[in-house]
Design a protein around this motif. Structure first.
Motif, PDB file in Angstrom:
ATOM      1  N   LEU A  63       0.833  -1.200   0.000  1.00  0.00           N
ATOM      2  CA  LEU A  63       0.000   0.000   0.000  1.00  0.00           C
ATOM      3  C   LEU A  63       0.868   1.250   0.000  1.00  0.00           C
ATOM      4  O   LEU A  63       0.611   2.207  -0.744  1.00  0.00           O
ATOM      5  CB  LEU A  63      -0.925  -0.009   1.216  1.00  0.00           C
ATOM      6  N   LEU A  64       1.906   1.260   0.814  1.00  0.00           N
ATOM      7  CA  LEU A  64       2.771   2.437   0.930  1.00  0.00           C
ATOM      8  C   LEU A  64       3.625   2.643  -0.319  1.00  0.00           C
ATOM      9  O   LEU A  64       3.903   3.785  -0.705  1.00  0.00           O
ATOM     10  CB  LEU A  64       3.682   2.293   2.160  1.00  0.00           C
ATOM     11  N   ILE A  68       2.367  -2.153  -7.924  1.00  0.00           N
ATOM     12  CA  ILE A  68       3.353  -2.590  -8.924  1.00  0.00           C
ATOM     13  C   ILE A  68       4.763  -2.258  -8.458  1.00  0.00           C
ATOM     14  O   ILE A  68       5.672  -3.098  -8.499  1.00  0.00           O
ATOM     15  CB  ILE A  68       3.059  -1.931 -10.291  1.00  0.00           C
ATOM     16  N   ASN A  69       4.966  -1.013  -8.018  1.00  0.00           N
ATOM     17  CA  ASN A  69       6.279  -0.604  -7.549  1.00  0.00           C
ATOM     18  C   ASN A  69       6.709  -1.431  -6.328  1.00  0.00           C
ATOM     19  O   ASN A  69       7.889  -1.750  -6.167  1.00  0.00           O
ATOM     20  CB  ASN A  69       6.257   0.884  -7.196  1.00  0.00           C
ATOM     21  N   GLY A  70       5.749  -1.801  -5.485  1.00  0.00           N
ATOM     22  CA  GLY A  70       6.058  -2.587  -4.297  1.00  0.00           C
ATOM     23  C   GLY A  70       6.594  -3.967  -4.649  1.00  0.00           C
ATOM     24  O   GLY A  70       7.542  -4.452  -4.026  1.00  0.00           O
ATOM     25  N   GLY A 218       2.945   4.566  -4.554  1.00  0.00           N
ATOM     26  CA  GLY A 218       2.232   4.779  -3.310  1.00  0.00           C
ATOM     27  C   GLY A 218       2.633   6.081  -2.664  1.00  0.00           C
ATOM     28  O   GLY A 218       3.326   6.911  -3.258  1.00  0.00           O
ATOM     29  N   THR A 219       2.237   6.241  -1.422  1.00  0.00           N
ATOM     30  CA  THR A 219       2.489   7.505  -0.722  1.00  0.00           C
ATOM     31  C   THR A 219       3.823   7.540   0.020  1.00  0.00           C
ATOM     32  O   THR A 219       4.342   8.604   0.317  1.00  0.00           O
ATOM     33  CB  THR A 219       1.366   7.767   0.296  1.00  0.00           C
ATOM     34  N   ASP A 220       4.389   6.373   0.309  1.00  0.00           N
ATOM     35  CA  ASP A 220       5.608   6.344   1.137  1.00  0.00           C
ATOM     36  C   ASP A 220       6.466   5.116   0.806  1.00  0.00           C
ATOM     37  O   ASP A 220       6.581   4.187   1.611  1.00  0.00           O
ATOM     38  CB  ASP A 220       5.218   6.337   2.621  1.00  0.00           C
ATOM     39  N   LYS A 281      -6.800  -0.310   0.680  1.00  0.00           N
ATOM     40  CA  LYS A 281      -6.492   0.892   1.441  1.00  0.00           C
ATOM     41  C   LYS A 281      -6.758   0.737   2.939  1.00  0.00           C
ATOM     42  O   LYS A 281      -6.309   1.560   3.735  1.00  0.00           O
ATOM     43  CB  LYS A 281      -7.304   2.078   0.910  1.00  0.00           C
ATOM     44  N   ASP A 282      -7.498  -0.299   3.318  1.00  0.00           N
ATOM     45  CA  ASP A 282      -7.851  -0.495   4.728  1.00  0.00           C
ATOM     46  C   ASP A 282      -6.955  -1.507   5.430  1.00  0.00           C
ATOM     47  O   ASP A 282      -7.221  -1.873   6.582  1.00  0.00           O
ATOM     48  CB  ASP A 282      -9.307  -0.966   4.841  1.00  0.00           C
TER      49      ASP A 282
END
Length: 481
Positions: A63-64, A68-70, A218-220, A281-282
């Motif tokens: 999620l962070l 795909i990038n994860g 993601g965001t982080d 997201k949860d």
């Protein structure tokens, strides 16, 4: 001069049952050539040390980082982990050092020794505490749900955790050599598919309630790398497992490292993908928190998780104990801790870790601090410096005598530099000659001559050093915001 004892095969040691086993346990924890485990057994030990509490947070990492990038980042982290663990053992073979902290001292002196011990303790202690948290959050709940009312007292979180810790976990922490845990590690690894299968079966039933976008970013992502590093780091138990392996050649260790890394990554990323696709997201830092307590199939997974954590605690406890024993001077290159020291440190640390495991409830903070600070140093930076120090010592600025003497304006540097370089070269040649004279050709041990540098490991060490520095700084900053 660092000296090594002669290598022996297991069959050459007299069989005196209990005493013989104690002697073998002591030798196997300290010296090469006494290993008794095959590649598969050691691989499972490595997987057991790697896939622990950290895997629970990997869906959050996707999620962070972005889905795909994860996945791409997880592949990169796995490849870097393989290069780090493999290269570090080659460095130990090269210089004749088979202890993680001793290798740190060889590369960076006493500063490196104490820094590495501190990081080892933070990493291992954090892991042990997180495992105790998972045991405390899992098994008492199951006992409360499924035991009759007259056994309600067994649902008490503190009581159940203390009982399991004393009667099940503590005995596994008593041996000196990690090789004694091979059979339990195999059982622990076999429990992991049950845990994942329970999530795979039940998670889709809840997936319609959550949005799981297949985003690129993601965001982080930096924090995501910290979580992945915590989940996959195993350098702190590399030497212990290497010494327990019968075939201690570089090739055999490459097979062990490759197999264990592949299994660890496969288990971890499978769990991460399932968790993210179903809860999106949860998703929680502990994915089992997303499920209701009365889901019977998930509770089988919870039971597998709890039992696996029970068997995994010792894999993190051993490095923590080693770090303390080295810092206290109980363990050096010349001696091992006495029986009193060994049991004393074991009992004190166990009580302290158990206390924090019972009182601390937040897994997220443990992941952040340990993953962002200690894991990056242990997983990437230290193995890279160990390899460089063993194969390219002149790359390290503190080994460049002429640079520092010139910087401080010493005019009489030439003779001193030549003398120091001559002594170092003589020491290295003597060490290599001594090791080669001790190495034997044997089908059981398959010991071979000292390894040579490899170009791909040269490049990997540079990448590891830079990558680890970035991860350590940024994730540590975020953890303490």
């Amino acid at each position: 001069m660092h000296s090594q004892p002669p290598f022996h095969s297991y069959d050459s040691i007299p069989h005196h049952h209990h005493q013989q086993q104690q002697d073998l346990d002591l030798l196997q924890s300290d010296q090469p050539g006494y290993g008794t485990r095959n590649i598969v057994e050691v691989s499972f030990n490595m997987v057991n040390a790697t896939v622990g509490a950290g895997v629970i947070g990997l869906p959050l990492a996707l999620l962070l980082a972005g889905f795909i990038n994860g996945i791409l980042l997880s592949i990169m982290v796995a490849l870097l982990t393989f290069a780090a663990v493999y290269g570090m053992i080659l460095a130990g073979q090269r210089v004749g050092v088979y202890k993680f902290a001793a290798l740190g001292e060889h590369v960076m002196g006493r500063f490196g020794f104490h820094t590495l011990n501190l990081m080892l303790f933070i990493q291992s202690a954090g892991s042990v505490v997180s495992y105790f948290i998972l045991v405390a959050d899992t098994l008492p709940i199951l006992l409360k749900l499924y035991l009759p009312d007259e056994y309600r007292y067994l649902s008490n979180r503190t009581l159940v955790t203390v009982m399991i810790a004393i009667f099940v976990i503590f005995p596994l922490n008593i041996p000196r050599s990690i090789g004694a845990l091979a059979s339990w590690s195999t059982l622990s690894v076999l429990l992991l598919p049950v845990m994942i299968l329970s999530v795979l079966i039940r998670a889709p039933a809840y997936s319609t309630m959550h949005d799981a976008p297949l985003t690129m970013w993601g965001t982080d992502p930096v924090s995501a790398i910290g979580i992945m590093s915590f989940a996959l780091v195993c350098s702190q138990v590399a030497f212990n497992n290497y010494l327990s392996q019968r075939n201690q050649s570089s090739t055999a260790w490459g097979c062990t490292t490759g197999l264990s890394t592949f299994i660890s990554w496969t288990v971890s990323i499978t769990f991460a993908i399932i968790g993210y696709l179903c809860f999106g997201k949860d998703v929680e830092s502990n994915i089992f928190a997303n499920f209701p307590e009365n889901d019977n199939v998930i509770n089988i997974g919870r039971l597998s998780l709890g039992l696996s954590m029970v068997l995994t605690v010792p894999m993190a406890f051993y490095p923590a104990r080693d770090a303390v024993q080295k810092s206290l001077g109980f363990e050096t290159a010349e001696k091992q801790p006495t029986t009193f020291q060994h049991y004393g440190v074991t009992i004190v640390l166990f009580v302290v870790f158990l206390f924090f495991g019972i009182t601390v409830r937040s897994l997220g903070k443990v992941y952040s601090v340990v993953g962002g600070f200690a894991s990056a140093y242990l997983a990437y930076m230290m193995p890279a410096m160990a390899y460089i120090g063993a194969f390219h010592p002149n790359w390290l600025p503190w080994n460049n005598h002429s640079y520092f003497l010139g910087f401080f304006g010493c005019s009489k540097s030439a003779d001193l530099v030549q003398q120091q370089e001559g002594e170092e070269e003589e020491h290295q040649q003597d060490s290599i000659a001594q090791q080669q004279s001790l190495l034997i050709k044997d089908d059981e041990t398959a010991i071979i001559v000292l390894p040579k540098r490899k170009l791909w490991l040269d490049l990997s060490s540079i990448i590891l050093l830079g990558f680890g520095s970035i991860v350590m700084v940024f994730t540590a900053m975020k953890a303490f915001d």
